[in-house]
Design a protein around this motif. Structure first.
Motif, PDB file in Angstrom:
ATOM      1  N   TRP A 226       0.842  -1.195   0.000  1.00 44.84           N
ATOM      2  CA  TRP A 226       0.000   0.000   0.000  1.00 44.84           C
ATOM      3  C   TRP A 226       0.879   1.248   0.000  1.00 44.84           C
ATOM      4  CZ3 TRP A 226      -1.181   4.535   2.271  1.00 44.84           C
ATOM      5  CH2 TRP A 226      -2.461   5.054   2.128  1.00 44.84           C
ATOM      6  N   LEU A 227       1.871   1.284   0.896  1.00 50.54           N
ATOM      7  CA  LEU A 227       2.763   2.444   0.984  1.00 50.54           C
ATOM      8  C   LEU A 227       3.587   2.625  -0.291  1.00 50.54           C
ATOM      9  CD1 LEU A 227       3.870   2.033   4.700  1.00 50.54           C
ATOM     10  CD2 LEU A 227       2.598   3.983   3.754  1.00 50.54           C
ATOM     11  N   SER A 228       4.059   1.530  -0.871  1.00 51.42           N
ATOM     12  CA  SER A 228       4.825   1.627  -2.124  1.00 51.42           C
ATOM     13  C   SER A 228       3.976   2.231  -3.236  1.00 51.42           C
ATOM     14  CB  SER A 228       5.345   0.254  -2.552  1.00 51.42           C
ATOM     15  OG  SER A 228       6.328  -0.189  -1.652  1.00 51.42           O
ATOM     16  N   ARG A 229       2.729   1.798  -3.325  1.00 54.06           N
ATOM     17  CA  ARG A 229       1.834   2.352  -4.338  1.00 54.06           C
ATOM     18  C   ARG A 229       1.547   3.823  -4.054  1.00 54.06           C
ATOM     19  NH1 ARG A 229      -3.190  -0.649  -4.475  1.00 54.06           N
ATOM     20  NH2 ARG A 229      -2.688  -1.183  -2.357  1.00 54.06           N
ATOM     21  N   TYR A 230       1.331   4.158  -2.786  1.00 58.00           N
ATOM     22  CA  TYR A 230       1.094   5.555  -2.393  1.00 58.00           C
ATOM     23  C   TYR A 230       2.271   6.435  -2.808  1.00 58.00           C
ATOM     24  CZ  TYR A 230       0.690   9.662   0.612  1.00 58.00           C
ATOM     25  OH  TYR A 230       0.647  10.956   1.083  1.00 58.00           O
ATOM     26  N   PHE A 231       3.487   6.028  -2.454  1.00 60.83           N
ATOM     27  CA  PHE A 231       4.652   6.853  -2.756  1.00 60.83           C
ATOM     28  C   PHE A 231       4.989   6.871  -4.245  1.00 60.83           C
ATOM     29  CE2 PHE A 231       5.558   6.487   1.870  1.00 60.83           C
ATOM     30  CZ  PHE A 231       5.642   7.849   2.132  1.00 60.83           C
ATOM     31  N   SER A 232       4.476   5.908  -5.014  1.00 59.05           N
ATOM     32  CA  SER A 232       4.716   5.927  -6.467  1.00 59.05           C
ATOM     33  C   SER A 232       3.661   6.770  -7.200  1.00 59.05           C
ATOM     34  CB  SER A 232       4.744   4.506  -7.033  1.00 59.05           C
ATOM     35  OG  SER A 232       3.452   3.938  -7.020  1.00 59.05           O
ATOM     36  N   GLY A 233       2.744   7.384  -6.443  1.00 60.09           N
ATOM     37  CA  GLY A 233       1.771   8.292  -7.051  1.00 60.09           C
ATOM     38  C   GLY A 233       0.370   7.728  -7.205  1.00 60.09           C
ATOM     39  N   GLU A 234       0.177   6.465  -6.837  1.00 65.03           N
ATOM     40  CA  GLU A 234      -1.172   5.907  -6.879  1.00 65.03           C
ATOM     41  C   GLU A 234      -1.972   6.416  -5.682  1.00 65.03           C
ATOM     42  OE1 GLU A 234      -1.461   1.653  -7.403  1.00 65.03           O
ATOM     43  OE2 GLU A 234       0.450   1.626  -8.485  1.00 65.03           O
ATOM     44  N   LYS A 235      -3.252   6.150  -5.711  1.00 65.11           N
ATOM     45  CA  LYS A 235      -4.133   6.530  -4.610  1.00 65.11           C
ATOM     46  C   LYS A 235      -4.783   5.270  -4.041  1.00 65.11           C
ATOM     47  CE  LYS A 235      -5.135  10.831  -6.973  1.00 65.11           C
ATOM     48  NZ  LYS A 235      -6.137  11.611  -7.682  1.00 65.11           N
ATOM     49  N   PRO A 236      -4.010   4.452  -3.323  1.00 68.01           N
ATOM     50  CA  PRO A 236      -4.577   3.205  -2.801  1.00 68.01           C
ATOM     51  C   PRO A 236      -5.700   3.489  -1.810  1.00 68.01           C
ATOM     52  CG  PRO A 236      -2.418   3.597  -1.851  1.00 68.01           C
ATOM     53  CD  PRO A 236      -2.628   4.660  -2.893  1.00 68.01           C
ATOM     54  N   ASN A 237      -6.674   2.602  -1.784  1.00 66.59           N
ATOM     55  CA  ASN A 237      -7.839   2.748  -0.928  1.00 66.59           C
ATOM     56  C   ASN A 237      -7.509   2.276   0.488  1.00 66.59           C
ATOM     57  OD1 ASN A 237     -10.378   2.284   0.397  1.00 66.59           O
ATOM     58  ND2 ASN A 237     -11.355   2.263  -1.613  1.00 66.59           N
ATOM     59  N   ILE A 238      -7.855   3.084   1.458  1.00 69.38           N
ATOM     60  CA  ILE A 238      -7.593   2.744   2.857  1.00 69.38           C
ATOM     61  C   ILE A 238      -8.322   1.463   3.273  1.00 69.38           C
ATOM     62  CG2 ILE A 238      -9.465   4.151   3.802  1.00 69.38           C
ATOM     63  CD1 ILE A 238      -7.497   4.946   6.048  1.00 69.38           C
ATOM     64  N   ASN A 239      -9.437   1.185   2.602  1.00 67.47           N
ATOM     65  CA  ASN A 239     -10.226   0.001   2.948  1.00 67.47           C
ATOM     66  C   ASN A 239      -9.574  -1.311   2.507  1.00 67.47           C
ATOM     67  OD1 ASN A 239     -12.290   1.509   4.185  1.00 67.47           O
ATOM     68  ND2 ASN A 239     -13.138   1.988   2.183  1.00 67.47           N
ATOM     69  N   GLU A 240      -8.454  -1.234   1.802  1.00 71.52           N
ATOM     70  CA  GLU A 240      -7.720  -2.438   1.415  1.00 71.52           C
ATOM     71  C   GLU A 240      -7.023  -3.080   2.614  1.00 71.52           C
ATOM     72  OE1 GLU A 240      -4.916  -1.569  -1.703  1.00 71.52           O
ATOM     73  OE2 GLU A 240      -6.374  -0.343  -2.774  1.00 71.52           O
ATOM     74  N   LEU A 241      -6.873  -2.305   3.673  1.00 71.42           N
ATOM     75  CA  LEU A 241      -6.131  -2.772   4.844  1.00 71.42           C
ATOM     76  C   LEU A 241      -7.052  -2.922   6.044  1.00 71.42           C
ATOM     77  CD1 LEU A 241      -3.033  -0.409   4.519  1.00 71.42           C
ATOM     78  CD2 LEU A 241      -3.166  -2.822   3.875  1.00 71.42           C
ATOM     79  N   ASP A 242      -6.800  -3.950   6.839  1.00 72.67           N
ATOM     80  CA  ASP A 242      -7.533  -4.133   8.089  1.00 72.67           C
ATOM     81  C   ASP A 242      -6.810  -3.335   9.166  1.00 72.67           C
ATOM     82  OD1 ASP A 242      -9.473  -5.943   7.045  1.00 72.67           O
ATOM     83  OD2 ASP A 242      -7.954  -7.528   7.093  1.00 72.67           O
ATOM     84  N   LEU A 243      -7.397  -2.198   9.529  1.00 72.54           N
ATOM     85  CA  LEU A 243      -6.794  -1.297  10.507  1.00 72.54           C
ATOM     86  C   LEU A 243      -7.487  -1.459  11.851  1.00 72.54           C
ATOM     87  CD1 LEU A 243      -6.676   1.975   8.359  1.00 72.54           C
ATOM     88  CD2 LEU A 243      -4.947   0.170   8.527  1.00 72.54           C
ATOM     89  N   LYS A 244      -6.693  -1.452  12.904  1.00 71.69           N
ATOM     90  CA  LYS A 244      -7.264  -1.525  14.243  1.00 71.69           C
ATOM     91  C   LYS A 244      -6.392  -0.710  15.204  1.00 71.69           C
ATOM     92  CE  LYS A 244      -9.497  -4.656  17.404  1.00 71.69           C
ATOM     93  NZ  LYS A 244      -9.767  -6.050  17.743  1.00 71.69           N
ATOM     94  N   PRO A 245      -6.448   0.624  15.029  1.00 74.34           N
ATOM     95  CA  PRO A 245      -5.670   1.460  15.947  1.00 74.34           C
ATOM     96  C   PRO A 245      -6.245   1.358  17.355  1.00 74.34           C
ATOM     97  CG  PRO A 245      -7.134   2.815  14.619  1.00 74.34           C
ATOM     98  CD  PRO A 245      -7.243   1.406  14.097  1.00 74.34           C
ATOM     99  N   GLU A 246      -5.376   1.345  18.335  1.00 75.00           N
ATOM    100  CA  GLU A 246      -5.808   1.209  19.716  1.00 75.00           C
ATOM    101  C   GLU A 246      -5.783   2.570  20.391  1.00 75.00           C
ATOM    102  OE1 GLU A 246      -3.356  -1.867  21.444  1.00 75.00           O
ATOM    103  OE2 GLU A 246      -4.124  -3.364  20.055  1.00 75.00           O
ATOM    104  N   GLY A 247      -6.924   2.937  20.971  1.00 80.10           N
ATOM    105  CA  GLY A 247      -7.033   4.221  21.654  1.00 80.10           C
ATOM    106  C   GLY A 247      -8.384   4.365  22.306  1.00 80.10           C
ATOM    107  N   THR A 248      -8.599   5.502  22.942  1.00 86.25           N
ATOM    108  CA  THR A 248      -9.879   5.773  23.593  1.00 86.25           C
ATOM    109  C   THR A 248     -10.971   5.883  22.530  1.00 86.25           C
ATOM    110  OG1 THR A 248      -9.619   8.172  23.437  1.00 86.25           O
ATOM    111  CG2 THR A 248      -8.704   7.092  25.417  1.00 86.25           C
TER     112      THR A 248
END
Length: 166
Positions: free
Chosen positions: A56-78
């Motif tokens: 995802w990051l490689s595509r982002y830095f190469s100028g693509e616009k990868p979709n955030i929903n491609e990744l399972d995110l689970k940030p921990e916080g309040t």
């Protein structure tokens, strides 16, 4: 088990961290709040989600616009921080929003008259998944570039990367 790997970005090393095949962290080396949500020992092991995050990051830095929903995110916080981070995920690529706009959305969601933009700023600053949860897209009410946990130079780079006219 908490897995980790490094990604070499054009603006510095990023530590990627996963737990239960969810991405829970992406920090620039030495940034504020580095590993602040991690209480367990890290094991250097690139699992499937870390492999996807690097891609995802490689595509982002190469100028693509990868979709955030491609990744399972689970940030921990309040709950409050998670609400703010969810709003960050909705900011379109190449655009910015203000801390006040986010505060207004949180106030509306919670059915209250007003929410502190400063409290929102604290939550934005503690975002544990840099770049992917785009906290760099948040600016002051006057359009000023306020702080960025990874460093203001990185925020400027990311905003110009997404929108050269910035």
């Amino acid at each position: 088990m908490i897995n980790s790997t490094y990604y070499s970005s054009p603006i510095g090393e990023i530590l990627l961290v996963s737990k239960d095949n969810n991405l829970i962290g992406a920090w620039f080396e030495g940034q504020k709040h580095f590993l602040s949500t991690i209480n367990e020992e890290l094991m250097e092991n690139e699992d499937e989600i870390l492999f996807k995050a690097k891609s995802w990051l490689s595509r982002y830095f190469s100028g693509e616009k990868p979709n955030i929903n491609e990744l399972d995110l689970k940030p921990e916080g309040t709950d409050f921080r998670c609400d703010v981070w969810h709003i960050l995920c909705e900011i379109p690529y190449g655009e910015t929003v203000t801390y006040k706009e986010i505060a207004d959305k949180i106030a509306q969601k919670r059915g209250i008259d007003k929410m502190s933009a400063q409290a929102v700023g604290g939550a934005v600053g503690h975002n544990p998944i840099s770049i992917i949860i785009p906290c760099h897209r948040v600016v002051g009410s006057d359009g000023s570039l306020t702080g960025y946990a990874g460093g203001l130079d990185k925020k400027i780079f990311l905003l110009k990367h997404e929108n050269p006219e910035f």
